[in-house]
Design a protein around this motif. Structure first.
Motif, PDB file in Angstrom:
ATOM      1  N   ASP A   1       2.209  -8.252   3.660  1.00 29.53           N
ATOM      2  CA  ASP A   1       2.461  -7.460   4.865  1.00 29.53           C
ATOM      3  C   ASP A   1       3.796  -7.813   5.510  1.00 29.53           C
ATOM      4  OD1 ASP A   1      -1.014  -7.829   5.642  1.00 29.53           O
ATOM      5  OD2 ASP A   1      -0.041  -6.045   4.822  1.00 29.53           O
TER       6      ASP A   1
ATOM      7  N   MET B   1      -3.078  -5.605  13.835  1.00 27.98           N
ATOM      8  CA  MET B   1      -3.067  -6.038  12.440  1.00 27.98           C
ATOM      9  C   MET B   1      -3.921  -7.286  12.314  1.00 27.98           C
ATOM     10  SD  MET B   1       0.939  -5.375  11.486  1.00 27.98           S
ATOM     11  CE  MET B   1       1.500  -6.782  12.425  1.00 27.98           C
TER      12      MET B   1
ATOM     13  N   VAL C   1      -3.587  -1.033   3.893  1.00 35.06           N
ATOM     14  CA  VAL C   1      -3.907  -1.636   5.196  1.00 35.06           C
ATOM     15  C   VAL C   1      -5.243  -1.142   5.748  1.00 35.06           C
ATOM     16  CG1 VAL C   1      -1.451  -1.804   5.684  1.00 35.06           C
ATOM     17  CG2 VAL C   1      -2.765   0.088   6.658  1.00 35.06           C
TER      18      VAL C   1
ATOM     19  N   TYR D   1       8.719  -3.800  10.879  1.00 32.71           N
ATOM     20  CA  TYR D   1       7.853  -2.681  11.225  1.00 32.71           C
ATOM     21  C   TYR D   1       8.554  -1.785  12.248  1.00 32.71           C
ATOM     22  CZ  TYR D   1       3.914  -4.668   8.715  1.00 32.71           C
ATOM     23  OH  TYR D   1       3.081  -5.134   7.719  1.00 32.71           O
TER      24      TYR D   1
ATOM     25  N   LEU E   1      -4.083 -10.567   8.047  1.00 38.25           N
ATOM     26  CA  LEU E   1      -2.745 -10.364   7.495  1.00 38.25           C
ATOM     27  C   LEU E   1      -2.561 -11.113   6.187  1.00 38.25           C
ATOM     28  CD1 LEU E   1      -0.781 -10.397  10.833  1.00 38.25           C
ATOM     29  CD2 LEU E   1      -0.642  -8.586   9.115  1.00 38.25           C
TER      30      LEU E   1
ATOM     31  N   VAL F   1       2.652   3.173   6.948  1.00 43.21           N
ATOM     32  CA  VAL F   1       1.581   2.224   7.220  1.00 43.21           C
ATOM     33  C   VAL F   1       0.387   2.920   7.879  1.00 43.21           C
ATOM     34  CG1 VAL F   1       0.919   0.154   8.507  1.00 43.21           C
ATOM     35  CG2 VAL F   1       3.199   0.304   7.470  1.00 43.21           C
TER      36      VAL F   1
END
Length: 122
Positions: free
Chosen positions: A90, A83, A64, A94, A86, A48
């Motif tokens: 997504d 973030m 992203v 994580y 969104l 990411v």
């Protein structure tokens, strides 16, 4: 050994924001580049974002870029992932991890926390 604890995940509507945190302990945190990775159900874990040991350089997956921001506070042994905007895609667990780049891709060292679930509803 490196211990990692991720937090900050949750359920959010599309277009919303979340801020993930990763608290690290053990080996010298500030010596490592750190990365965020995610794994959606039925998919492989993917890169990411990453940040250099000093925080001076950041790197993002194309998916992203412009929406997520990685940062770190070496005094607190913590790395963050802000973030925004969104999207349902997504949705994933994580993870943060120390990471290294071979010139073409980011590879995590084999230290993992429990991860934090991010769910984005449409």
């Amino acid at each position: 050994q490196v211990q990692l604890v991720e937090s900050g995940g949750g359920l959010v509507q599309a277009g919303g924001s979340l801020r993930l945190s990763c608290a690290a302990s053990g080996r010298t945190f500030s010596s490592y580049a750190m990365g965020w990775f995610r794994q959606a159900p039925g998919k492989e874990r993917e890169f990411v974002a990453a940040i250099s040991w000093s925080g001076g350089s950041t790197y993002y997956a194309d998916s992203v870029k412009g929406r997520f921001t990685i940062s770190r506070d070496n005094a607190k042994n913590t790395v963050y992932l802000q973030m925004n905007s969104l999207k349902p895609e997504d949705t994933a667990v994580y993870y943060c991890a120390p990471a290294t780049n071979d010139g073409s891709s980011w590879t995590p060292y084999d230290y993992w926390g429990q991860g934090t679930q991010v769910t984005v509803s449409s």
